[in-house]
Design a protein around this motif. Structure first.
Motif, PDB file in Angstrom:
ATOM      1  N   THR A   3       6.597   0.889  -4.555  1.00  0.00           N
ATOM      2  CA  THR A   3       6.069   1.681  -3.494  1.00  0.00           C
ATOM      3  C   THR A   3       7.420   3.007  -2.980  1.00  0.00           C
ATOM      4  OG1 THR A   3       6.935   0.427  -1.640  1.00  0.00           O
ATOM      5  CG2 THR A   3       4.722   0.631  -2.247  1.00  0.00           C
ATOM      6  N   GLY A   4       8.430   1.991  -3.394  1.00  0.00           N
ATOM      7  CA  GLY A   4      10.405   2.805  -3.440  1.00  0.00           C
ATOM      8  C   GLY A   4      10.869   2.886  -1.891  1.00  0.00           C
ATOM      9  N   HIS A   5       9.801   2.220  -1.327  1.00  0.00           N
ATOM     10  CA  HIS A   5      10.578   2.100   0.320  1.00  0.00           C
ATOM     11  C   HIS A   5      10.318   0.417   1.166  1.00  0.00           C
ATOM     12  CE1 HIS A   5       6.218   3.490   0.972  1.00  0.00           C
ATOM     13  NE2 HIS A   5       6.532   3.054   2.203  1.00  0.00           N
ATOM     14  N   TYR A   6      10.808   0.721   2.401  1.00  0.00           N
ATOM     15  CA  TYR A   6      10.708  -0.049   2.511  1.00  0.00           C
ATOM     16  C   TYR A   6      11.926  -0.095   3.999  1.00  0.00           C
ATOM     17  CZ  TYR A   6      15.665  -2.631   2.057  1.00  0.00           C
ATOM     18  OH  TYR A   6      16.987  -1.912   1.840  1.00  0.00           O
ATOM     19  N   TRP A   7      10.834  -0.995   5.220  1.00  0.00           N
ATOM     20  CA  TRP A   7      11.664  -0.982   6.607  1.00  0.00           C
ATOM     21  C   TRP A   7      12.684  -2.422   7.063  1.00  0.00           C
ATOM     22  CZ3 TRP A   7       6.961   0.533   5.499  1.00  0.00           C
ATOM     23  CH2 TRP A   7       6.677   1.320   5.386  1.00  0.00           C
ATOM     24  N   SER A   8      13.518  -1.785   7.716  1.00  0.00           N
ATOM     25  CA  SER A   8      14.058  -3.033   7.892  1.00  0.00           C
ATOM     26  C   SER A   8      14.186  -3.667   9.271  1.00  0.00           C
ATOM     27  CB  SER A   8      16.069  -2.923   7.886  1.00  0.00           C
ATOM     28  OG  SER A   8      16.664  -4.144   8.166  1.00  0.00           O
ATOM     29  N   PHE A   9      14.301  -4.315  10.005  1.00  0.00           N
ATOM     30  CA  PHE A   9      13.615  -4.753  11.718  1.00  0.00           C
ATOM     31  C   PHE A   9      15.700  -5.289  12.101  1.00  0.00           C
ATOM     32  CE2 PHE A   9       9.825  -3.617  10.413  1.00  0.00           C
ATOM     33  CZ  PHE A   9       9.425  -2.936  11.805  1.00  0.00           C
ATOM     34  N   ARG A  10      16.020  -4.833  12.888  1.00  0.00           N
ATOM     35  CA  ARG A  10      17.068  -5.783  13.585  1.00  0.00           C
ATOM     36  C   ARG A  10      16.480  -6.149  15.155  1.00  0.00           C
ATOM     37  NH1 ARG A  10      22.717  -4.983  15.749  1.00  0.00           N
ATOM     38  NH2 ARG A  10      21.939  -2.629  16.403  1.00  0.00           N
ATOM     39  N   ARG A  11      17.686  -8.019  15.301  1.00  0.00           N
ATOM     40  CA  ARG A  11      17.866  -7.994  16.749  1.00  0.00           C
ATOM     41  C   ARG A  11      18.855  -7.995  16.993  1.00  0.00           C
ATOM     42  NH1 ARG A  11      18.974 -12.810  18.817  1.00  0.00           N
ATOM     43  NH2 ARG A  11      19.589 -13.544  16.934  1.00  0.00           N
ATOM     44  N   SER A  12      19.898  -7.491  17.750  1.00  0.00           N
ATOM     45  CA  SER A  12      20.992  -7.825  18.213  1.00  0.00           C
ATOM     46  C   SER A  12      21.160  -8.926  19.146  1.00  0.00           C
ATOM     47  CB  SER A  12      21.785  -6.338  18.499  1.00  0.00           C
ATOM     48  OG  SER A  12      21.096  -6.114  19.901  1.00  0.00           O
ATOM     49  N   ALA A  13      22.680  -9.428  18.805  1.00  0.00           N
ATOM     50  CA  ALA A  13      23.197 -10.595  20.384  1.00  0.00           C
ATOM     51  C   ALA A  13      22.706 -10.397  21.036  1.00  0.00           C
ATOM     52  CB  ALA A  13      24.747 -11.305  19.471  1.00  0.00           C
ATOM     53  N   GLU A  70       1.307  -6.662   7.706  1.00  0.00           N
ATOM     54  CA  GLU A  70      -0.415  -7.087   7.696  1.00  0.00           C
ATOM     55  C   GLU A  70      -0.908  -5.237   7.585  1.00  0.00           C
ATOM     56  OE1 GLU A  70      -4.231  -8.640  10.616  1.00  0.00           O
ATOM     57  OE2 GLU A  70      -2.258  -8.461  11.327  1.00  0.00           O
ATOM     58  N   LEU A  71      -0.169  -4.777   8.087  1.00  0.00           N
ATOM     59  CA  LEU A  71      -1.199  -2.882   8.181  1.00  0.00           C
ATOM     60  C   LEU A  71      -0.795  -2.878   6.447  1.00  0.00           C
ATOM     61  CD1 LEU A  71       0.098  -1.554  11.113  1.00  0.00           C
ATOM     62  CD2 LEU A  71      -1.835  -1.648  10.135  1.00  0.00           C
ATOM     63  N   THR A  72       0.268  -3.468   5.868  1.00  0.00           N
ATOM     64  CA  THR A  72       0.328  -2.456   4.078  1.00  0.00           C
ATOM     65  C   THR A  72       0.376  -3.484   3.110  1.00  0.00           C
ATOM     66  OG1 THR A  72       3.027  -3.386   4.309  1.00  0.00           O
ATOM     67  CG2 THR A  72       2.693  -1.089   5.531  1.00  0.00           C
ATOM     68  N   ASP A  73      -0.367  -4.411   3.543  1.00  0.00           N
ATOM     69  CA  ASP A  73      -0.095  -5.999   2.496  1.00  0.00           C
ATOM     70  C   ASP A  73       1.337  -5.684   1.787  1.00  0.00           C
ATOM     71  OD1 ASP A  73      -1.968  -7.688   1.066  1.00  0.00           O
ATOM     72  OD2 ASP A  73      -2.435  -6.112  -0.588  1.00  0.00           O
ATOM     73  N   GLY A  74       2.088  -6.060   2.943  1.00  0.00           N
ATOM     74  CA  GLY A  74       2.836  -5.641   1.762  1.00  0.00           C
ATOM     75  C   GLY A  74       3.677  -7.417   2.345  1.00  0.00           C
ATOM     76  N   THR A 124       0.558  -1.250  -0.035  1.00  0.00           N
ATOM     77  CA  THR A 124       0.310  -0.172  -0.019  1.00  0.00           C
ATOM     78  C   THR A 124       1.049   1.086   0.238  1.00  0.00           C
ATOM     79  OG1 THR A 124      -0.535  -0.414   1.872  1.00  0.00           O
ATOM     80  CG2 THR A 124      -1.329  -1.061   0.713  1.00  0.00           C
ATOM     81  N   GLN A 125      -0.063   2.622  -0.656  1.00  0.00           N
ATOM     82  CA  GLN A 125       1.287   3.284  -0.755  1.00  0.00           C
ATOM     83  C   GLN A 125       1.242   4.351   0.606  1.00  0.00           C
ATOM     84  OE1 GLN A 125       3.376   5.234  -3.113  1.00  0.00           O
ATOM     85  NE2 GLN A 125       3.070   3.432  -4.548  1.00  0.00           N
ATOM     86  N   ARG A 126       0.214   4.384   1.689  1.00  0.00           N
ATOM     87  CA  ARG A 126      -0.169   4.956   2.471  1.00  0.00           C
ATOM     88  C   ARG A 126       0.635   4.499   3.622  1.00  0.00           C
ATOM     89  NH1 ARG A 126      -3.211   8.750   4.723  1.00  0.00           N
ATOM     90  NH2 ARG A 126      -3.555   8.896   6.706  1.00  0.00           N
ATOM     91  N   VAL A 127       1.482   5.461   4.119  1.00  0.00           N
ATOM     92  CA  VAL A 127       2.473   4.870   5.218  1.00  0.00           C
ATOM     93  C   VAL A 127       1.546   4.680   6.246  1.00  0.00           C
ATOM     94  CG1 VAL A 127       4.713   5.593   6.025  1.00  0.00           C
ATOM     95  CG2 VAL A 127       4.642   5.900   3.721  1.00  0.00           C
ATOM     96  N   PRO A 128       1.433   3.822   7.566  1.00  0.00           N
ATOM     97  CA  PRO A 128       0.838   3.695   8.514  1.00  0.00           C
ATOM     98  C   PRO A 128       2.317   4.611   9.790  1.00  0.00           C
ATOM     99  CG  PRO A 128       1.852   1.317   7.715  1.00  0.00           C
ATOM    100  CD  PRO A 128       2.343   2.667   7.234  1.00  0.00           C
ATOM    101  N   ALA A 143       4.411  -4.999  -6.620  1.00  0.00           N
ATOM    102  CA  ALA A 143       3.878  -4.404  -6.718  1.00  0.00           C
ATOM    103  C   ALA A 143       4.478  -3.295  -4.980  1.00  0.00           C
ATOM    104  CB  ALA A 143       2.309  -4.753  -6.411  1.00  0.00           C
ATOM    105  N   CYS A 144       5.005  -4.263  -4.083  1.00  0.00           N
ATOM    106  CA  CYS A 144       6.019  -3.702  -2.446  1.00  0.00           C
ATOM    107  C   CYS A 144       6.731  -3.292  -3.492  1.00  0.00           C
ATOM    108  CB  CYS A 144       6.022  -4.654  -2.718  1.00  0.00           C
ATOM    109  SG  CYS A 144       4.814  -6.154  -1.573  1.00  0.00           S
TER     110      CYS A 144
END
Length: 207
Positions: A121-131, A150-154, A11-15, A117-118
C-alpha cells in the motif's frame, strides 16, 4: 521512554478521522468493560504542526493523511496528554527491515503474505506514547492503533517494549485478546504496571 505501535494497512482505501475515532471509542469502551470498568471515553482527534503545535483545521470525513511537518493528536477529553500519530511512507529501509524479520521471526514468517500485501500500500502510521502519560492514555493508544488495523485489515507491530515482543506482528482480533491483560503476559513488571494503570483508570472520575 516512549513506546510505539506501527499500523500497516492492507486495504488501499484510507479511513477517515471520523471512522477511526468512532470505532476506537467503541473498542475502548468494550475493552474497559471486559476489565469491569464502566467508562465510555469519547476520543478526540486534532492535527497539529510539529514545531509550533498549532492546530490545523480538519474535517472528520477527511482521510487520515497529513503532511510530513504535521502529526495527529488523539486525546481523551478532560484528561491531560494523548498519543501522537505519524503518517509515513514505506521506503526501501522499511522494506529491508521487514525482509530481515521474515528471515528470523516466526510470527513474521506466519503472516508474511498478509504483511507483504500491507507493505504494497506504500504507507503506514505510528502511534507513540511518551513517558508520564495518564493511565487511560497508556491503555487507549494501543486500542486506537488496533482499531485502525481493524479498519484497514492491517497488522500491528512494535519492537520497543510497547508490549511483549514475541506477540508481534499481530492482527487486531488477536491484539484485543492479550494487550494490557496482566494475566496474559509473562513479564511480571509489565503485568504489575498494567494492573496499576487499570486501577487508576477505574478510580478516575473524569472518564
Amino acid at each position: 521512554m516512549s513506546t510505539t505501535f506501527e499500523v500497516y494497512p492492507r486495504t488501499q482505501r484510507v479511513p477517515t478521522f471520523g471512522k477511526l475515532i468512532e470505532l476506537a471509542s467503541i473498542r475502548l469502551a468494550e475493552q474497559l468493560e471486559r476489565r469491569h470498568i464502566a467508562a465510555k471515553p469519547q476520543l478526540k482527534v486534532q492535527v497539529l504542526r510539529n514545531r509550533s503545535h498549532d492546530e490545523i483545521a480538519i474535517a472528520l470525513d477527511a482521510q487520515m493523511i497529513w503532511e510530513r511537518d504535521q502529526y495527529a493528536w488523539i486525546t481523551v477529553p478532560g484528561v491531560l496528554g494523548g498519543t501522537d500519530v505519524d503518517y509515513r511512507l514505506i521506503d526501501e529501509l522499511t522494506k529491508r527491515l521487514w525482509n530481515d524479520l521474515f528471515e528470523v521471526e516466526q510470527r513474521a514468517k506466519e503472516l508474511r503474505t498478509h504483511i507483504e500485501a500491507c507493505l504494497s500500500t506504500g504507507h503506514y502510521w505510528s502511534f507513540r506514547r511518551s513517558a508520564g502519560q495518564p493511565a487511560i492514555i497508556n491503555f487507549a493508544y494501543g486500542i486506537i492503533a488496533a482499531s485502525l488495523a481493524e479498519l484497514t485489515d492491517g497488522i500491528i507491530y512494535s519492537d520497543d517494549s510497547a508490549w511483549d515482543y514475541d506477540r508481534f506482528p499481530a492482527v487486531a482480533i488477536d491484539f484485543y485478546e492479550w494487550f494490557f491483560d496482566p494475566e496474559k503476559t509473562p513479564d511480571l513488571d509489565r503485568a504489575a504496571w498494567a494492573r496499576a494503570c487499570l486501577s487508576a483508570i477505574a478510580s478516575d472520575q473524569r472518564l
